[in-house]
Design a protein around this motif. Structure first.
Motif, PDB file in Angstrom:
ATOM      1  N   ALA A  96      -3.044  12.877  -6.331  1.00  0.00           N
ATOM      2  CA  ALA A  96      -1.613  12.562  -6.399  1.00  0.00           C
ATOM      3  C   ALA A  96      -1.394  11.181  -6.999  1.00  0.00           C
ATOM      4  CB  ALA A  96      -0.993  12.653  -5.009  1.00  0.00           C
ATOM      5  N   GLN A  97      -2.227  10.214  -6.602  1.00  0.00           N
ATOM      6  CA  GLN A  97      -2.104   8.859  -7.142  1.00  0.00           C
ATOM      7  C   GLN A  97      -2.342   8.844  -8.641  1.00  0.00           C
ATOM      8  OE1 GLN A  97      -4.869   6.529  -4.857  1.00  0.00           O
ATOM      9  NE2 GLN A  97      -3.774   6.862  -2.925  1.00  0.00           N
ATOM     10  N   THR A  98      -3.302   9.637  -9.098  1.00  0.00           N
ATOM     11  CA  THR A  98      -3.595   9.712 -10.527  1.00  0.00           C
ATOM     12  C   THR A  98      -2.395  10.222 -11.311  1.00  0.00           C
ATOM     13  OG1 THR A  98      -5.937  10.121 -10.044  1.00  0.00           O
ATOM     14  CG2 THR A  98      -5.162  10.707 -12.246  1.00  0.00           C
ATOM     15  N   SER A  99      -1.577  11.053 -10.673  1.00  0.00           N
ATOM     16  CA  SER A  99      -0.376  11.592 -11.318  1.00  0.00           C
ATOM     17  C   SER A  99       0.850  10.699 -11.112  1.00  0.00           C
ATOM     18  CB  SER A  99      -0.084  13.000 -10.791  1.00  0.00           C
ATOM     19  OG  SER A  99      -1.105  13.894 -11.172  1.00  0.00           O
ATOM     20  N   GLY A 100       0.647   9.523 -10.496  1.00  0.00           N
ATOM     21  CA  GLY A 100       1.752   8.571 -10.388  1.00  0.00           C
ATOM     22  C   GLY A 100       2.528   8.624  -9.096  1.00  0.00           C
ATOM     23  N   ILE A 101       1.943   9.217  -8.042  1.00  0.00           N
ATOM     24  CA  ILE A 101       2.618   9.289  -6.738  1.00  0.00           C
ATOM     25  C   ILE A 101       1.877   8.384  -5.758  1.00  0.00           C
ATOM     26  CG2 ILE A 101       3.307  10.789  -4.828  1.00  0.00           C
ATOM     27  CD1 ILE A 101       3.309  13.111  -6.839  1.00  0.00           C
ATOM     28  N   GLN A 102       2.560   7.353  -5.289  1.00  0.00           N
ATOM     29  CA  GLN A 102       1.950   6.381  -4.391  1.00  0.00           C
ATOM     30  C   GLN A 102       2.706   6.347  -3.072  1.00  0.00           C
ATOM     31  OE1 GLN A 102      -0.739   4.461  -4.856  1.00  0.00           O
ATOM     32  NE2 GLN A 102      -1.163   4.940  -6.999  1.00  0.00           N
ATOM     33  N   THR A 103       1.972   6.169  -1.974  1.00  0.00           N
ATOM     34  CA  THR A 103       2.577   6.125  -0.644  1.00  0.00           C
ATOM     35  C   THR A 103       2.187   4.837   0.068  1.00  0.00           C
ATOM     36  OG1 THR A 103       2.379   8.536  -0.500  1.00  0.00           O
ATOM     37  CG2 THR A 103       2.859   7.358   1.537  1.00  0.00           C
ATOM     38  N   VAL A 104       3.180   4.179   0.654  1.00  0.00           N
ATOM     39  CA  VAL A 104       2.938   3.015   1.500  1.00  0.00           C
ATOM     40  C   VAL A 104       3.373   3.398   2.904  1.00  0.00           C
ATOM     41  CG1 VAL A 104       3.510   0.607   1.967  1.00  0.00           C
ATOM     42  CG2 VAL A 104       3.264   1.401  -0.405  1.00  0.00           C
ATOM     43  N   TYR A 105       2.410   3.463   3.817  1.00  0.00           N
ATOM     44  CA  TYR A 105       2.689   3.927   5.176  1.00  0.00           C
ATOM     45  C   TYR A 105       3.087   2.766   6.086  1.00  0.00           C
ATOM     46  CZ  TYR A 105       0.608   8.393   3.857  1.00  0.00           C
ATOM     47  OH  TYR A 105       0.349   9.597   3.244  1.00  0.00           O
ATOM     48  N   GLN A 106       3.657   3.129   7.227  1.00  0.00           N
ATOM     49  CA  GLN A 106       4.070   2.149   8.232  1.00  0.00           C
ATOM     50  C   GLN A 106       2.876   1.306   8.673  1.00  0.00           C
ATOM     51  OE1 GLN A 106       6.000   3.952  11.577  1.00  0.00           O
ATOM     52  NE2 GLN A 106       6.011   2.094  12.793  1.00  0.00           N
ATOM     53  N   GLU A 107       1.731   1.956   8.936  1.00  0.00           N
ATOM     54  CA  GLU A 107       0.511   1.228   9.247  1.00  0.00           C
ATOM     55  C   GLU A 107      -0.141   0.865   7.918  1.00  0.00           C
ATOM     56  OE1 GLU A 107       1.158   4.231  10.632  1.00  0.00           O
ATOM     57  OE2 GLU A 107       1.733   3.545  12.629  1.00  0.00           O
ATOM     58  N   ILE A 108      -0.082  -0.411   7.573  1.00  0.00           N
ATOM     59  CA  ILE A 108      -0.491  -0.855   6.240  1.00  0.00           C
ATOM     60  C   ILE A 108      -1.981  -0.619   6.044  1.00  0.00           C
ATOM     61  CG2 ILE A 108      -0.602  -2.825   4.678  1.00  0.00           C
ATOM     62  CD1 ILE A 108       1.817  -3.940   6.300  1.00  0.00           C
ATOM     63  N   ASN A 109      -2.317   0.085   4.960  1.00  0.00           N
ATOM     64  CA  ASN A 109      -3.694   0.485   4.710  1.00  0.00           C
ATOM     65  C   ASN A 109      -4.360  -0.478   3.727  1.00  0.00           C
ATOM     66  OD1 ASN A 109      -5.996   2.013   4.830  1.00  0.00           O
ATOM     67  ND2 ASN A 109      -5.347   3.452   3.246  1.00  0.00           N
TER      68      ASN A 109
END
Length: 510
Positions: free
Chosen positions: A79-92
């Protein structure tokens, strides 16, 4: 109309015994902030995990950039390779590394096979400047505030050329200034054409920053709406699936309880203090009473109740219960005297993640009774079923690991755990933080019901409005000290804020 950057159609996802998503549709446009709303258990997290390759969907299609060919991701990396990034509440991120190292983790610039530290720090400084994040790229991440860490996680996502940025409860641990900085960054990214999915429980923030709202309920799509055309009461009604008169009724129900508050004292603190956190503190609490403790973060609210419960040391003063002086050396002493405590951080101090719902419900009672009075399996099952039913806990079964439940349902399990011990005093520290509007309402009504039956409740919340609805009195704290006690006509938002701030409200003036 703006170009569509993401479209999800007919998304289904099933887990054993639970239909998590049923025919869900979602559309995100380029350069918009789109709030994804719904009660805990509505399907928000599942939809995000299907989109980002954490879960495999059972049916449905996902399209990017108005393409006619559907895509499917078998991992978050795909998903990241296709341009979809997620930032979660618990910072990774990795707190032991520098800001620059976190920004370029696993993609460091190299020279002759070695990390080019000079170039990486320069690129990091340039990226931070571009996004107006004022922090030294050499600084260790653990020395940065949670708000800055959140923005660094976003900066990393943006630099990986994301088209879709998913922010999952990004403001839950931020103060007001950090929220403003985050919103400025979100607005800047929106202007650059990034489509942002904003998952939050804060209605005020939704109306401040979002362009559109999609509402899910029970795994199904309720609808997608322009924010400016959806009044707040209608949003709440759509999330809950019913006309919402409950919140208005809670205060009336609470007033009825106030009328029967006992003149007898259950708990009294006289000059109670804990070195470094609580200055000498007086408090009186009666049966049938819900009292609130309010103040800014760091005011000493949590430290006060932890001292009462024996989790923090009592270094002076007196604590009396039914006129008998007590000194709790540990929480087990408080439990045996009929005090229950739901802590502020349910993930750290509340739930046992790898245990089942049943085991989490009965653990306090078993601790209170001791290892020599083991509760039988049949009894534990009956106890669990009683509170699953009473609190309407959404779970596939009593044996489901609690970590698989939504945040609101985890909170209900912890409340059930303490109710099972039949306490006379229930201390609730931020019981509604990070959970949906519907569950908040249920918890507020539960407090009123318990008080009506004779229980005493101490309620801590950052949301003044819900405290006004539920409390007969409010204690205001600042810097570890009691600075006010309000009741009756004083229980209005303006008076409370003035008291917290250290001023005196002058009627007719602001």
């Amino acid at each position: 109309m703006k170009e569509t950057v993401l479209k999800m159609t007919g998304i289904d996802k099933n887990f054993p015994g639970v239909k998590a998503l049923s025919g869900v549709e979602f559309e995100l446009r380029k350069g918009e902030i789109h709030a994804l709303m719904g009660e805990n258990g509505a399907g928000k997290s599942t939809l995000i995990k299907v989109l980002t390759g954490v879960y495999e969907k059972d049916s449905g299609e996902i399209y990017l950039n108005e393409a006619t060919t559907a895509v499917s991701f078998d991992s978050p990396k795909a998903a990241q390779t296709s341009g979809i990034q997620t930032v979660y509440q618990e910072i990774n991120l990795l707190p032991n590394l520098s800001v620059a190292e976190n920004l370029f983790l696993d993609r460091e610039p190299r020279k002759w096979g070695m990390i080019d530290w000079k170039k990486m720090n320069a690129l990091a400084a340039e990226l931070l400047k571009k996004l107006d994040i004022k922090i030294d790229a050499h600084k260790q991440l653990s020395d940065c505030s949670i708000g800055i860490q959140q923005m660094i996680a976003i900066a990393r996502a943006v630099d990986m050329e994301c088209q879709v940025l998913i922010l999952d409860e990004p403001t839950s641990s931020l103060d007001d200034d950090e929220v403003k900085k985050l919103f400025r960054l979100m607005t800047a990214l929106k202007e650059r054409g990034v489509g942002i999915v904003f998952v939050t429980h804060f209605l005020e923030q939704v109306y401040e920053i979002s362009d559109r709202i999609t509402v899910l309920r029970n795994g199904e799509l309720v609808g997608a709406y322009d924010t400016k055309e959806l009044p707040r009461p209608e949003l709440v009604a759509k999330m809950m699936g019913k006309d919402i008169d409950d919140l208005a009724r809670i205060k009336a129900e609470g007033q009825a309880v106030q009328d029967v508050i006992s003149s007898h004292t259950l708990l009294e603190a006289r000059g109670l203090y804990s070195t470094g956190s609580i200055k000498p503190f007086d408090l009186t609490l009666h049966p049938h009473e819900v009292i609130g403790i309010t103040g800014l973060l760091g005011s000493g609210r949590s430290e006060l109740v932890r001292t009462i419960f024996g989790a923090d040391s009592q270094d002076g003063g007196k604590l009396l219960m039914k006129n008998q002086e007590l000194t709790f050396k540990a929480p087990i002493n408080a439990m045996k005297r009929g005090i229950a405590y739901l802590p502020e951080d349910r993930k750290k101090d509340g739930i046992f993640q790898d245990l089942s719902v049943r085991e989490n419900i009965i653990i306090a009672l078993q601790t209170k009774q001791g290892i020599f009075q083991q509760i039988s399996r049949k009894e534990t099952e009956a106890f669990a079923d009683r509170y699953i039913d009473l609190l309407q806990i959404k779970t596939a079964s009593r044996e489901t690991p609690i970590k698989q439940l939504s945040g609101g349902n985890q909170q209900k399990v912890i409340i059930g755990r303490w109710l099972l011990t039949e306490p006379e005093l229930l201390i609730l520290d931020e019981p509604t933080r990070g959970i949906d509007v519907g569950t908040k309402t249920e918890i507020q009504k539960l407090m009123i019901d318990l008080a009506a039956k004779g229980m005493s409740i101490i309620f801590i919340s950052s949301e003044i409005e819900e405290m006004i609805r539920t409390c007969s009195r409010m204690i205001v704290m600042r810097d570890g000290e009691k600075v006010g006690e309000l009741s009756d006509q004083q229980l209005d938002q303006e008076t409370i804020i003035w008291t917290i701030a250290g001023g005196v409200k002058q009627h007719g003036k602001s």
